[in-house]
Design an enzyme around this catalytic site. Structure first.
Site: not given
Ligand code: ADP
Length: 167
Positions: A24, A48, A97, A135
Protein backbone atom coordinates in the site's frame (compact mmCIF):
# COMPACT_ATOMS: atom_id res chain seq x y z
CA UNK A 1 -1.40 21.00 -11.62
CA UNK A 2 -3.82 23.35 -9.92
CA UNK A 3 -3.79 27.01 -10.80
CA UNK A 4 -5.24 29.68 -8.53
CA UNK A 5 -8.73 29.54 -10.01
CA UNK A 6 -8.92 25.80 -10.74
CA UNK A 7 -9.98 22.92 -8.53
CA UNK A 8 -7.05 20.92 -7.14
CA UNK A 9 -6.51 17.54 -8.77
CA UNK A 10 -7.57 15.16 -6.07
CA UNK A 11 -7.67 11.36 -5.96
CA UNK A 12 -8.98 8.88 -3.41
CA UNK A 13 -7.26 5.59 -2.54
CA UNK A 14 -9.85 3.53 -0.64
CA UNK A 15 -9.28 0.28 1.17
CA UNK A 16 -9.52 -1.62 4.42
CA UNK A 17 -5.83 -1.10 5.26
CA UNK A 18 -6.17 -3.66 8.06
CA UNK A 19 -3.28 -3.02 8.44
CA UNK A 20 -1.41 -0.93 5.86
CA UNK A 21 1.42 -2.91 4.21
CA UNK A 22 4.51 -1.87 2.27
CA UNK A 23 2.56 -2.68 -0.90
CA UNK A 24 0.00 0.00 0.00
CA UNK A 25 2.77 2.44 0.97
CA UNK A 26 4.45 1.90 -2.39
CA UNK A 27 1.21 2.69 -4.27
CA UNK A 28 0.63 5.81 -2.15
CA UNK A 29 4.17 7.11 -2.67
CA UNK A 30 3.97 6.61 -6.42
CA UNK A 31 0.48 8.06 -6.88
CA UNK A 32 0.73 11.10 -4.63
CA UNK A 33 3.28 12.59 -7.01
CA UNK A 34 0.64 12.71 -9.76
CA UNK A 35 -2.00 14.66 -7.83
CA UNK A 36 -2.32 17.83 -5.80
CA UNK A 37 -3.92 15.77 -3.06
CA UNK A 38 -4.28 12.06 -2.42
CA UNK A 39 -6.83 11.00 0.17
CA UNK A 40 -6.18 7.57 1.66
CA UNK A 41 -9.67 6.49 2.65
CA UNK A 42 -10.06 3.93 5.40
CA UNK A 43 -13.23 1.95 4.78
CA UNK A 44 -15.18 1.13 7.88
CA UNK A 45 -17.85 -1.33 6.88
CA UNK A 46 -20.21 -2.37 9.71
CA UNK A 47 -20.48 -5.93 8.34
CA UNK A 48 -16.69 -6.55 8.26
CA UNK A 49 -14.55 -7.74 11.13
CA UNK A 50 -11.26 -5.87 11.43
CA UNK A 51 -8.13 -6.53 13.46
CA UNK A 52 -7.64 -2.78 14.00
CA UNK A 53 -10.34 -0.15 14.55
CA UNK A 54 -10.79 2.47 11.85
CA UNK A 55 -8.97 5.05 14.00
CA UNK A 56 -6.10 2.65 14.66
CA UNK A 57 -5.85 1.88 10.93
CA UNK A 58 -5.84 5.59 10.06
CA UNK A 59 -3.17 6.32 12.70
CA UNK A 60 -1.04 3.44 11.42
CA UNK A 61 -1.25 4.88 7.90
CA UNK A 62 -0.23 8.34 9.14
CA UNK A 63 2.65 6.85 11.11
CA UNK A 64 3.82 4.78 8.14
CA UNK A 65 3.78 7.65 5.65
CA UNK A 66 5.71 10.25 7.59
CA UNK A 67 5.83 13.62 5.96
CA UNK A 68 4.00 13.36 2.64
CA UNK A 69 2.45 16.83 2.50
CA UNK A 70 -0.21 16.18 -0.13
CA UNK A 71 -1.49 12.93 1.41
CA UNK A 72 -4.37 13.02 3.87
CA UNK A 73 -6.04 10.13 5.67
CA UNK A 74 -9.77 9.94 6.30
CA UNK A 75 -12.32 7.37 7.49
CA UNK A 76 -15.57 6.63 5.69
CA UNK A 77 -18.33 4.08 6.15
CA UNK A 78 -20.32 4.63 2.98
CA UNK A 79 -19.91 4.46 -0.79
CA UNK A 80 -16.51 5.56 -2.05
CA UNK A 81 -18.11 7.35 -5.02
CA UNK A 82 -20.28 9.37 -2.64
CA UNK A 83 -17.18 10.42 -0.73
CA UNK A 84 -15.43 11.20 -4.02
CA UNK A 85 -18.34 13.38 -5.16
CA UNK A 86 -18.52 15.28 -1.86
CA UNK A 87 -14.78 15.92 -1.83
CA UNK A 88 -14.47 16.74 -5.53
CA UNK A 89 -12.10 13.86 -6.13
CA UNK A 90 -12.94 12.40 -9.55
CA UNK A 91 -10.32 9.63 -9.46
CA UNK A 92 -10.41 6.43 -7.41
CA UNK A 93 -7.10 4.58 -7.25
CA UNK A 94 -6.91 0.81 -6.74
CA UNK A 95 -3.95 -1.54 -6.78
CA UNK A 96 -3.67 -4.75 -8.78
CA UNK A 97 -1.29 -7.47 -7.61
CA UNK A 98 -2.18 -10.43 -9.78
CA UNK A 99 -4.87 -11.87 -12.02
CA UNK A 100 -6.65 -12.98 -8.87
CA UNK A 101 -7.43 -9.32 -8.07
CA UNK A 102 -8.69 -8.55 -11.55
CA UNK A 103 -12.31 -9.72 -11.55
CA UNK A 104 -13.09 -8.12 -8.22
CA UNK A 105 -11.46 -4.83 -9.16
CA UNK A 106 -13.20 -4.77 -12.55
CA UNK A 107 -16.62 -5.46 -10.98
CA UNK A 108 -16.00 -2.77 -8.38
CA UNK A 109 -14.87 -0.24 -11.00
CA UNK A 110 -17.94 -0.97 -13.14
CA UNK A 111 -20.26 -0.71 -10.13
CA UNK A 112 -18.69 2.60 -9.20
CA UNK A 113 -19.10 3.80 -12.79
CA UNK A 114 -22.76 2.82 -12.63
CA UNK A 115 -23.22 4.65 -9.33
CA UNK A 116 -21.32 7.75 -10.43
CA UNK A 117 -20.25 8.06 -14.09
CA UNK A 118 -18.13 11.12 -13.23
CA UNK A 119 -15.66 9.08 -11.19
CA UNK A 120 -12.86 7.18 -12.94
CA UNK A 121 -11.08 4.20 -11.41
CA UNK A 122 -7.35 4.18 -11.98
CA UNK A 123 -5.68 0.78 -11.62
CA UNK A 124 -2.03 0.77 -10.57
CA UNK A 125 0.05 -2.38 -10.80
CA UNK A 126 1.74 -3.49 -7.62
CA UNK A 127 5.50 -3.55 -7.50
CA UNK A 128 6.27 -7.26 -8.11
CA UNK A 129 8.21 -7.40 -4.87
CA UNK A 130 4.92 -6.77 -3.03
CA UNK A 131 2.80 -8.88 -5.33
CA UNK A 132 2.18 -11.52 -2.68
CA UNK A 133 1.72 -9.09 0.21
CA UNK A 134 -1.82 -8.70 1.50
CA UNK A 135 -3.16 -7.50 4.85
CA UNK A 136 -4.97 -10.83 5.15
CA UNK A 137 -1.75 -12.88 4.78
CA UNK A 138 0.14 -10.57 7.10
CA UNK A 139 -2.50 -11.16 9.78
CA UNK A 140 -2.39 -14.92 9.22
CA UNK A 141 1.37 -15.29 9.50
CA UNK A 142 1.61 -12.79 12.36
CA UNK A 143 0.01 -15.41 14.62
CA UNK A 144 3.31 -17.31 14.38
CA UNK A 145 6.01 -14.73 13.57
CA UNK A 146 6.82 -11.06 13.83
CA UNK A 147 9.44 -11.38 11.11
CA UNK A 148 7.61 -9.01 8.79
CA UNK A 149 10.25 -6.31 8.41
CA UNK A 150 10.22 -6.00 4.62
CA UNK A 151 6.49 -6.46 4.31
CA UNK A 152 4.97 -3.89 6.66
CA UNK A 153 6.18 -0.57 8.07
CA UNK A 154 7.91 -0.65 11.46
CA UNK A 155 5.00 1.01 13.33
CA UNK A 156 2.64 -1.64 11.93
CA UNK A 157 4.97 -4.44 13.03
CA UNK A 158 4.94 -2.99 16.56
CA UNK A 159 1.16 -2.57 16.56
CA UNK A 160 0.62 -6.18 15.44
CA UNK A 161 2.99 -7.37 18.16
CA UNK A 162 1.05 -5.41 20.80
CA UNK A 163 -2.28 -6.71 19.50
CA UNK A 164 -1.05 -10.30 19.57
CA UNK A 165 0.33 -9.92 23.11
CA UNK A 166 -2.95 -8.47 24.36
CA UNK A 167 -5.19 -11.05 22.73
P1 ADP B 1 -9.98 -3.83 0.24
O1 ADP B 1 -10.63 -4.56 1.38
O2 ADP B 1 -10.77 -2.64 -0.24
O3 ADP B 1 -9.53 -4.70 -0.89
P2 ADP B 1 -7.17 -3.57 0.95
O4 ADP B 1 -6.60 -2.75 2.06
O5 ADP B 1 -6.98 -5.04 1.00
O6 ADP B 1 -8.69 -3.16 0.90
O7 ADP B 1 -6.60 -3.05 -0.43
C1 ADP B 1 -6.80 -1.73 -0.87
C2 ADP B 1 -6.28 -1.60 -2.30
O8 ADP B 1 -4.87 -1.80 -2.29
C3 ADP B 1 -6.85 -2.65 -3.25
O9 ADP B 1 -7.02 -2.06 -4.53
C4 ADP B 1 -5.78 -3.72 -3.29
O10 ADP B 1 -5.79 -4.43 -4.51
C5 ADP B 1 -4.54 -2.86 -3.15
N1 ADP B 1 -3.43 -3.60 -2.57
C6 ADP B 1 -3.46 -4.45 -1.53
N2 ADP B 1 -2.23 -4.97 -1.30
C7 ADP B 1 -1.41 -4.43 -2.22
C8 ADP B 1 -0.02 -4.61 -2.54
N3 ADP B 1 0.76 -5.46 -1.88
N4 ADP B 1 0.49 -3.89 -3.56
C9 ADP B 1 -0.31 -3.05 -4.26
N5 ADP B 1 -1.62 -2.87 -4.05
C10 ADP B 1 -2.17 -3.55 -3.03
Amino acid sequence: MATQDSIPRRAVYPGSFDPITNGHVDIIERIQALYDELIVLVANSPDKKYMFSAHERADLIRGALGDLKNVTVDIHDGLTVEYARKHQAPVVVRGLRAVADFEYEMAMANMNKHLNPDVETMIVFADPKYGYVSSRLIKSVSIYTNDLAELVPENVREAIKQKRQNS
